[in-house]
Design an enzyme around this catalytic site. Sequence first.
Site, PDB file in Angstrom:
ATOM      1  CE  LYS A  40      -6.163   1.947  -0.697  1.00  0.00           C
ATOM      2  NZ  LYS A  40      -6.646   1.976   0.656  1.00  0.00           N
TER       3      LYS A  40
ATOM      4  CE  LYS B 199      -3.614   2.499   2.398  1.00  0.00           C
ATOM      5  NZ  LYS B 199      -4.741   2.418   3.320  1.00  0.00           N
TER       6      LYS B 199
HETATM    7  C1  PBG Z   1      -7.542   3.560   5.286  1.00  0.00           C
HETATM    8  C2  PBG Z   1      -7.843   3.344   3.859  1.00  0.00           C
HETATM    9  C3  PBG Z   1      -7.655   4.271   2.827  1.00  0.00           C
HETATM   10  C4  PBG Z   1      -8.205   3.697   1.680  1.00  0.00           C
HETATM   11  C5  PBG Z   1      -8.680   2.433   2.035  1.00  0.00           C
HETATM   12  N1  PBG Z   1      -8.432   2.220   3.394  1.00  0.00           N
HETATM   13  C6  PBG Z   1      -7.108   5.644   2.838  1.00  0.00           C
HETATM   14  C7  PBG Z   1      -5.790   5.912   3.385  1.00  0.00           C
HETATM   15  O1  PBG Z   1      -4.967   5.028   3.597  1.00  0.00           O
HETATM   16  O2  PBG Z   1      -5.534   7.092   3.662  1.00  0.00           O
HETATM   17  C8  PBG Z   1      -8.265   4.363   0.347  1.00  0.00           C
HETATM   18  C9  PBG Z   1      -9.268   3.836  -0.616  1.00  0.00           C
HETATM   19  C10 PBG Z   1      -9.520   4.700  -1.793  1.00  0.00           C
HETATM   20  O3  PBG Z   1      -8.882   5.758  -1.979  1.00  0.00           O
HETATM   21  O4  PBG Z   1     -10.399   4.330  -2.571  1.00  0.00           O
HETATM   22  N2  PBG Z   1      -6.633   2.818   5.932  1.00  0.00           N
END
Ligand code: PBG
Length: 345
Positions: free
Chosen positions: A269, A216
């Site tokens: 991601k 991520k």
């Molecule tokens: C939080 C989380 C996020 C997303 C999914 N879980 C945001 C972040 O890490 O700030 C983002 C999903 C998206 O942008 O569609 N842990």
Amino acid sequence: MTSTEIAPTLQAAAAAASTLPAMAHRPRRLRRTEGLRRMVREHHLTVNDLIYPVFVMTGTGQKAAISSMPGCHRYTLDLLLEEVTAAYDLGIPGIALFPLIAPDLKDNAGTESYNPEGLVPQAVRAIKQAIPNLLVFTDVALDPYSSAGHDGIVENGEILNDETVAVLVKQALCHAEAGADFVSPSDMMDGRIGAIRRALDAEGWINVGILAYSAKYASAYYGPFRDALDSAPQFGDKKTYQMDAANAQEALKEVTLDIAEGADIVMVKPALAYMDIIQRIRQHTTLPVAAYNVSGEYAMVKAAAQQGWIDEQTVVMETLTGLKRAGADVILTYFAKDVATWLQR
Ligand code: PBG
């Protein structure tokens, strides 16, 4: 072979080719009709690949538009049930649940994240009761519950790792008790997959799976999602825990650790700017690989389509098929219901 040897070889090949009556291969021959193109198609996007991320809020009878994600809403639980039923009826196998938490329930330790009567456990129970066969993936991270908007406990401007993992474990157990099929740690704390797996097993939740947000990245593509959940960081950024966009080897390190710690599915991601990472991870592991087509990727397509600058359906299908080609087995996308509908035609 030296360069002086190559030239005569090429000359010979060219001479041989010029003696052929026609081109031996005309690749266009296999693209001539739709039926033929379908027959030789290498990758297929199907409804089975999709997880639909949805936003839940407290109350009844309301759905609130999210301005930076046109077409997406935050739903109160009663209306969310209708929305996920529609997704299930379209053949979508799973949903990912994200809560909008009221500001007065947020604190530094994310205490509300493991309240058994909280919004997520309530929603999980209701969805599993209404549609037992719809897979429910819950997000495990503190940011929607954190007064600082971070994925962990903050002390002197730092995000504490091990203390946060202890809370994530409680959150995961709370979701398992409510009936979640999978918990999905999206926090990027070190060691959380192993800690959660051990706790789930110790409590008898051996069949609750872990979808690990393994690679991520610290990404500006999450902006619209943070609007949806009112969860933007109150200070700094997430670069001390989410990955640096410039790194690829490190993604393999994260995935290797998560697999060793017990992840069932590993995720990349965002998706689009990281297709090379999807491909590398696909080659690296036999586990299913998921890709999250995140909020910013959704918003860009919607914005351009609204201007009439691109054709939404064709662009979405091309993008998601590209993710399959890169090696994704599972795709989280806000377009899930649209895609399922388009695939039925
Ligand atoms: C939080 C989380 C996020 C997303 C999914 N879980 C945001 C972040 O890490 O700030 C983002 C999903 C998206 O942008 O569609 N842990």
